[in-house]
Each structure stands twice: as structure tokens, then as C-alpha cells.
Design an enzyme around this catalytic site. Structure first.
Site, PDB file in Angstrom:
ATOM      1  N   ASP A 183      47.875  38.988  41.968  1.00 29.34           N
ATOM      2  CA  ASP A 183      46.612  38.901  41.237  1.00 29.34           C
ATOM      3  C   ASP A 183      46.758  37.822  40.164  1.00 29.34           C
ATOM      4  OD1 ASP A 183      44.236  39.323  39.920  1.00 29.34           O
ATOM      5  OD2 ASP A 183      44.509  41.487  39.678  1.00 29.34           O
ATOM      6  N   ASP A 213      40.897  35.828  43.642  1.00 26.83           N
ATOM      7  CA  ASP A 213      42.143  35.762  42.867  1.00 26.83           C
ATOM      8  C   ASP A 213      43.137  36.859  43.203  1.00 26.83           C
ATOM      9  OD1 ASP A 213      40.582  37.792  41.751  1.00 26.83           O
ATOM     10  OD2 ASP A 213      41.558  37.586  39.820  1.00 26.83           O
ATOM     11  N   GLU A 214      42.935  37.515  44.319  1.00 27.87           N
ATOM     12  CA  GLU A 214      43.734  38.708  44.584  1.00 27.87           C
ATOM     13  C   GLU A 214      43.969  38.834  46.086  1.00 27.87           C
ATOM     14  OE1 GLU A 214      43.074  43.329  43.652  1.00 27.87           O
ATOM     15  OE2 GLU A 214      41.679  41.988  42.667  1.00 27.87           O
TER      16      GLU A 214
END
Ligand SMILES: [Mg+2]
Length: 459
Positions: free
Chosen positions: A11, A105-106
């Protein structure tokens, strides 16, 4: 259950805000809030400097402004975020073909399917994590990530939380239950505020409480499927696979009739009900849809589909219903209708959508019939006069309706014929203020121009 910690979760830390700080040297080390710029907007991401003031994702913009008035409020540059996301996902896919992105983002990575042998011992994983973080920083120009590794997706994600920011946590196989037991039951996916409150009323506050409570008691309160699922997760039983391309692409509801319907009012009622169901599913999944589709199968099995794309995403039942009903009117229904369906596609995350909805006034003009879905509230612009602000390092925020429509959203990249590259520090009252700096320069000077200055343009 895997016998080794072979699921990795990565993350990026305060992703959107970190990209802004990377590209805007004057904002490094300062509170930066992406999103929440419009009157109804919510915060997409707050930098860690802003989180100190209690600002967090999904907070209404006005609340964020009250808590952290000196922050830089930026409307977001989705293209820059997408580029950085792609760079990071490429690093992960070089490690394993099984990468499941959860958002920009993960992502989960299945280390058991890695392209090269991975040492799954704690020292081996420490080494891998160090390499990954260095690669992510190198390809993105300095972004940091937090990483968790465990024997399942659930545990890997919990581990990442423990590593934030810019850290990591490894949960060795066998250590899962001990890790979870003292944690709040809210750590378990599917335990939101509502379920959390129901559990609290029967004395379940921690994961250990959830492990102890009889399944029957749990089922009474939250139902069989949910109760069984939570009980399993409380014991870290999670065998969900890492699945690339898992995300929902569309949501639809259909009705088939055993007789031909011809009455438009009756069909409109059904379409309206379907639209409400679709909207409820969007809301539950925290998604917004940009395209509304209607499917009509006529007597004789001829099927028509019609769709319309909005300028911004929505989960509003009334709007989806109105568009679907309009589309219904575009099809000749006289042969009789055997099936009607309402669907939505072009799904985006609620928090990402806040960024989209701050730009592109031309798209609104192209589809005037649905333009009222675009928030009618004016944007919040930035005070155009740096000297008027107490602190010239950061944009001072004032309410103003002109800036978004004028095309100078705060934070946007611009170029000036004489002064070069910079970003919109603020706009309003016929002027636009630019800070001339980029990722590769030191903090730069601020200059103000007329907002129709031909030497200045968006990049
Ligand atoms: Mg993140």
C-alpha cells in the site's frame, strides 16, 4: 490456509498527497489535502502532516478545512497518479504474475507464484521487502510504500496496517491467531460501523471475543452467512486466492416476464424499481457509475440495448432511474416486452470520483441532458493574492465560483512561455497564480497572471 507467509500486500503511503509533494517541492513536509475542493467534495487523501490535525479520507472538505485551514487543498491530478500506479504495478508484476490491484495504490501479490524463487523465511522476506521498497522509490521518483506479508490476504492486509507508514510487518505462519486476538473486531473485513455496533451489543469487542462467542449467538444477530464468515476470519481462516482482474466491471438487475408487457407506465415502474436496486448495490460497494444501460427483450426475442454516459459518476437512484426511463422511451415497445434490465458500467471508486468531478467542463456541455449530475456547487478557489495570505508558502482558500469553470483547478500543471513549468496555486477574480517549480527544481517563486493570459496554458 497456506502453510507459509506467501501473500504480500503493498500500500503506497498517502498516495495522492505524496505524488503532489513529489512534484511540488514547496509542499514537502507540509499538510496537503487532495480532494474536498468542491463544496460537497470529500477528502481523497491527506498527507501525514495533515492527518496530525485529524484530517482523513472521506471527510467532507469543509470539515477538513476547519481542522487544517493552512493545508494546501488540491483538486488532484489523476493522470499523474495513474502513471505512478502503473510504475508500481509493473514492479509487482515483475515479481509475480498474480497481482491483484485493489485500487491505484494497493495490491496483493502471490509470492507462491513468483517468477523467481522467493525465500519465505523472515530474513528472506525482509530482504525481498527492502528490494521492493527500493524499486518502488526508484521507479516513482521517491514514493514510499508499506508492506505486509502473511499466509492469507486478510493477514497480509492487517500486517500492512501495522507497518504504516513506510514500514513493513511479517506474520509468520502459525502466528496469525495470536496477532488478531487482541485487536478490535473492526479489523475484520465486513465489520463496519453497523455490524460493529451489533457485535458490541452482544459483548463482542475484540477478535478474541468473536472467537469465543457461540456461532448460534452470532448468527442470531448478523445472519448465517455473515456470522459464519466472521467466525472463520476471527481464526484467520481465509483461503481467498490472489486474483488478477477481480474488479466488478458492471452491475445490473433484470426482470423477465411471463407475458408481454406493453404498458409504458407499468414498464417505467419496473425500471424505476430496478434502478433503485442498482443504486443500492453501487452505494453498498462504495462505487459510482458513469454509464447507465437499459436492456429490452421484445416478443420474438429481439434484444435492444441503449446506454448513456454521464460526465461524472453517480450512485443516485433518481438519476439512474430517470436516464433508464428516458432510454426506455427510445425503443419501440409495441411488439411487447419480455425482459427489461437496468445496468451500470464505468465504475469508479467513490474517493477517486471526487477527483474526476472537479474538471472537464467541456464534457458537461457535450451532454447537457445529464449535466445536472455534475455537482452544481461552485468550486472552492484559492485566494489569488499571495501577499494577502499570512503564509505565502501555502494556498489560502476562499470560496469562489469561477475557478473550476475557468479551467485552473488548484494543483493543476501549467506552463508559461517565459517562466516555464509550474502549478496552479490559486485562481479567481480573473486572475491565476502559479508557483513555478517541478519535481526536479527547488521550491520556486509565485507569480500572478490574468486568467486569459495567452502565455499561460494547462499541461
Ligand atoms: Mg495507500
Amino acid at each position: 490456509m497456506r502453510s507459509q507467509p506467501s501473500v504480500l500486500h503493498l500500500d503506497l503511503d498517502a498516495f495522492f498527497a505524496s505524488v503532489e509533494q513529489r512534484d511540488k517541492p514547496s509542499l514537502r513536509g507540509k499538510p496537503v489535502i487532495v480532494g474536498g475542493v468542491g463544496a460537497r467534495g470529500v477528502v481523497s487523501t491527506a498527507s501525514y502532516e495533515a492527518r496530525v490535525f485529524g484530517v482523513h479520507s472521506a471527510m467532507p472538505g469543509h470539515e477538513a478545512r476547519r481542522r487544517c485551514p493552512h493545508a494546501a487543498f488540491l483538486s488532484g491530478r489523476f493522470d499523474a497518479y495513474r502513471v505512478a500506479s502503473r510504475q508500481v504495478m509493473t514492479v509487482l508484476r515483475d515479481l509475480s504474475p498474480l497481482v491483484e490491484p485493489l485500487s491505484l495504490d494497493e495490491a496483493f501479490v502471490d509470492l507462491a507464484a513468483a517468477r523467481r524463487p522467493v525465500d519465505l523465511s523472515v530474513p528472506g522476506l525482509e530482504r525481498l521487502i527492502g528490494e521492493l521498497k527500493a524499486e518502488v522509490a526508484a521507479v516513482t521518483g521517491g514514493l514510499t510504500a508499506s508492506i505486509g506479508v502473511g499466509s492469507s490476504k486478510f493477514i497480509a492486509k492487517v500486517a500492512t496496517e501495522l507497518g504504516k507508514p513506510d514500514g513493513h510487518h511479517i506474520v509468520p505462519a502459525g502466528g496469525e491467531v495470536a496477532l488478531l486476538s487482541p485487536m478490535s473486531a473492526r479489523v475484520i473485513p465486513g465489520v463496519g460501523p453497523v455490524t460493529g455496533e451489533k457485535l458490541r451489543r452482544i459483548g463482542v469487542e475484540t477478535v478474541a471475543d468473536l472467537q469465543r462467542i457461540a456461532l448460534d449467538d452470532l448468527v442470531q444477530v448478523i445472519g448465517r452467512a455473515h456470522g459464519t464468515g466472521l467466525k472463520a476470519l476471527a481464526f484467520a481462516e481465509d483461503d481467498r486466492a490472489v486474483e488478477p482482474e477481480r474488479e466488478a466491471k458492471s452491475i445490473s438487475v433484470e426482470d423477465t416476464f411471463d407475458r408481454d408487457l406493453v404498458d409504458l407506465a407499468e414498464l417505467a415502474t419496473i425500471v424505476d424499481r430496478d434502478a433503485h436496486q442498482v443504486a443500492a448495490r453501487l452505494t453498498a460497494a462504495r462505487l459510482l457509475a458513469r454509464t447507465v444501460t437499459i436492456k429490452i427483450r421484445l416478443h420474438g426475442f429481439v434484444t435492444h440495448t441503449r446506454s448513456r454516459t454521464l460526465t461524472g459518476g453517480t450512485d443516485r437512484a433518481a438519476l439512474i432511474s430517470r436516464i433508464a426511463t428516458d432510454l426506455l422511451g427510445e425503443v419501440d415497445l409495441t411488439p411487447g416486452v419480455r425482459l427489461v434490465g437496468v445496468g451500470v458500467a464505468g465504475l469508479t471508486d467513490v474517493l477517486q470520483e471526487d477527483l474526476f468531478s472537479t474538471d472537464d467542463p467541456e464534457a458537461v456541455a457535450a451532454e447537457p441532458e445529464v449535466a445536472d449530475d455534475v455537482p452544481a456547487d461552485g468550486p472552492v478557489a484559492v485566494d489569488p493574492d499571495p501577499a494577502a495570505g499570512a503564509d505565502a508558502d501555502r494556498p489560502a482558500v476562499t470560496e469562489h465560483r469561477a475557478a473550476r469553470s475557468a479551467g485552473w483547478p488548484p494543483g493543476a500543471d501549467v506552463e508559461h512561455d517565459v517562466h516555464g513549468r509550474g502549478w496552479v496555486w490559486g485562481a479567481g477574480r480573473g486572475r491565476v497564480t502559479v508557483r513555478f517549480e517541478t519535481a526536479d527544481t527547488p521550491p520556486g517563486p509565485v507569480r500572478t497572471f490574468a486568467d486569459d493570459d495567452p502565455a499561460l496554458r494547462r499541461v
